[in-house]
Motif scaffolding. Structure first.
Motif, PDB file in Angstrom:
ATOM      1  N   ASP A  94      55.091  34.205  23.668  1.00 23.96           N
ATOM      2  CA  ASP A  94      54.396  33.406  24.684  1.00 23.96           C
ATOM      3  C   ASP A  94      54.878  33.942  26.111  1.00 23.96           C
ATOM      4  N   LEU A  95      53.761  34.362  26.883  1.00 22.76           N
ATOM      5  CA  LEU A  95      54.034  34.966  28.319  1.00 22.76           C
ATOM      6  C   LEU A  95      53.634  34.161  29.244  1.00 22.76           C
ATOM      7  N   LYS A  96      54.418  34.195  30.454  1.00 23.67           N
ATOM      8  CA  LYS A  96      54.184  33.474  31.765  1.00 23.67           C
ATOM      9  C   LYS A  96      53.299  34.642  32.274  1.00 23.67           C
ATOM     10  N   VAL A  97      52.124  34.136  33.082  1.00 26.89           N
ATOM     11  CA  VAL A  97      51.317  34.959  33.747  1.00 26.89           C
ATOM     12  C   VAL A  97      51.459  34.402  35.129  1.00 26.89           C
ATOM     13  N   LYS A  98      51.923  35.703  36.142  1.00 23.35           N
ATOM     14  CA  LYS A  98      52.113  35.681  37.332  1.00 23.35           C
ATOM     15  C   LYS A  98      50.689  35.108  37.996  1.00 23.35           C
ATOM     16  N   SER A 126      48.643  28.884  36.078  1.00 32.12           N
ATOM     17  CA  SER A 126      49.557  27.648  35.678  1.00 32.12           C
ATOM     18  C   SER A 126      49.826  27.658  34.282  1.00 32.12           C
ATOM     19  N   THR A 127      48.984  28.506  33.490  1.00 28.77           N
ATOM     20  CA  THR A 127      49.136  28.433  32.087  1.00 28.77           C
ATOM     21  C   THR A 127      49.784  29.703  31.581  1.00 28.77           C
ATOM     22  N   THR A 128      50.172  29.660  30.073  1.00 28.18           N
ATOM     23  CA  THR A 128      50.910  30.731  29.470  1.00 28.18           C
ATOM     24  C   THR A 128      49.850  31.781  28.683  1.00 28.18           C
ATOM     25  N   LEU A 129      50.267  32.945  28.310  1.00 24.98           N
ATOM     26  CA  LEU A 129      49.295  33.601  27.234  1.00 24.98           C
ATOM     27  C   LEU A 129      50.257  33.226  26.103  1.00 24.98           C
ATOM     28  N   LYS A 130      49.550  32.580  25.214  1.00 22.75           N
ATOM     29  CA  LYS A 130      50.343  32.110  23.970  1.00 22.75           C
ATOM     30  C   LYS A 130      50.332  33.214  22.712  1.00 22.75           C
ATOM     31  N   ARG A 131      51.359  32.849  22.097  1.00 18.65           N
ATOM     32  CA  ARG A 131      51.694  33.665  21.196  1.00 18.65           C
ATOM     33  C   ARG A 131      50.662  33.679  19.925  1.00 18.65           C
TER      34      ARG A 131
END
Length: 69
Positions: free
Chosen positions: A21-25, A28-33
Motif C-alpha cells: 500500500d502506497l500513500k500518494v502525495k 487522501s486515499t492510498t494506492l492499494k496492494r
C-alpha cells in the motif's frame, strides 16, 4: 535499465502490480496492494516509472514497490 522488486527488467508498455500500500502525495486515499497498472512508461531515472492510474491520474512510482505481471 529499470527493474522491479524481483530484479526483472521492465520495459515500456509492461503491466505491473503494486506490492505494498502506497500513500500518494496530494491524495487522501492510498494506492492499494495488488493494484494492476498497465502500459507503463520508463523515465530517465532507473528506479522510477511513469504510469496512469485511474483514481490518481499520472504518477511517478518507484520500481522497488512494483512486480512485473
Amino acid at each position: 535499465m529499470a527493474k522491479d522488486s524481483n530484479g526483472t527488467e521492465l520495459n515500456a508498455g509492461d503491466s505491473v502490480s503494486v506490492i505494498k500500500d502506497l500513500k500518494v502525495k496530494g491524495a487522501s486515499t492510498t494506492l492499494k496492494r495488488g493494484t494492476t497498472i498497465k502500459n507503463i512508461k520508463l523515465t530517465n531515472k532507473d528506479g522510477e516509472i511513469e504510469a496512469k492510474v485511474d483514481k490518481f491520474g499520472t504518477l511517478v512510482l518507484k520500481t522497488e514497490f512494483l512486480k512485473k505481471i
